[in-house]
Design an enzyme around this catalytic site. Sequence first.
Site: not given
Ligand SMILES: N[C@@H](CCC(=O)N[C@@H](CS)C(=O)NCC(=O)O)C(=O)O
Length: 211
Positions: A19, A59
């Site tokens: 990620c 995450v």
């Molecule tokens: N805005 C968040 C986005 C991070 C993100 O896109 N994480 C993804 C994994 S690559 C995630 O956790 N997706 C599941 C979700 O958001 O429910 C950050 O900056 O931490």
Amino acid sequence: MAASPRIRNALTLFSARDCVVCHRVRLVLAAKGVTYDLIPVDPTNPPEDLVDLNPYHSVPTLVDRDLVLYAASVVSEYLDERYPHPPLMPVDPLSRARLRLAMLRLEHDWVPHVQAVQHGTKAQADAGRKRLKELLIASLPLFKASKFFLNPEMSLADCAIAPIVWRLPSLGVQLPKEAKVIEDYGNRIFRNPAYLRSLTPEEKALHDIPQ
Ligand SMILES: N[C@@H](CCC(=O)N[C@@H](CS)C(=O)NCC(=O)O)C(=O)O
């Protein structure tokens, strides 16, 4: 804070295995030389302890004793303040503001295209790939202007950009010859032993490690 038997050390990071956003935070931790426990997470199936800790179930999520932080920008800035050496932000307000804005633009304009290529439909992936290439080419003057992004020293902005540059071959984003400056920029960061420490085994497989 809900107790989790998996949180044993003061510092624990919930992170996906591949990620670009989690990698950003792992790179900050590696640059600071901080040891922490990593809990690998499948973001499509967040574990119960993460669901208890973070209302967005996303995450990266960092746990530092009683403090739970999420959103990569919040986590990265906290780590830079909590572990001041080496500093990953310049001291003058103007440069700091410029870098913060660059990181905001990356989060809003670049990362969604990376995620579209990785997880989207074929049409979304194709569009993401094309847009990423356009964004990188439009940013060439910025990569040429200084040794690191908008700064003479490595900063939090590089921790956000390097994971994207690392993934370009695996995303199928091919840059023209005049974009070699981006490859050179990436290699300057990838050669740093801290960079190698930031990678999960899955991420190590995405790119050759420059000698
Ligand atoms: N805005 C968040 C986005 C991070 C993100 O896109 N994480 C993804 C994994 S690559 C995630 O956790 N997706 C599941 C979700 O958001 O429910 C950050 O900056 O931490």
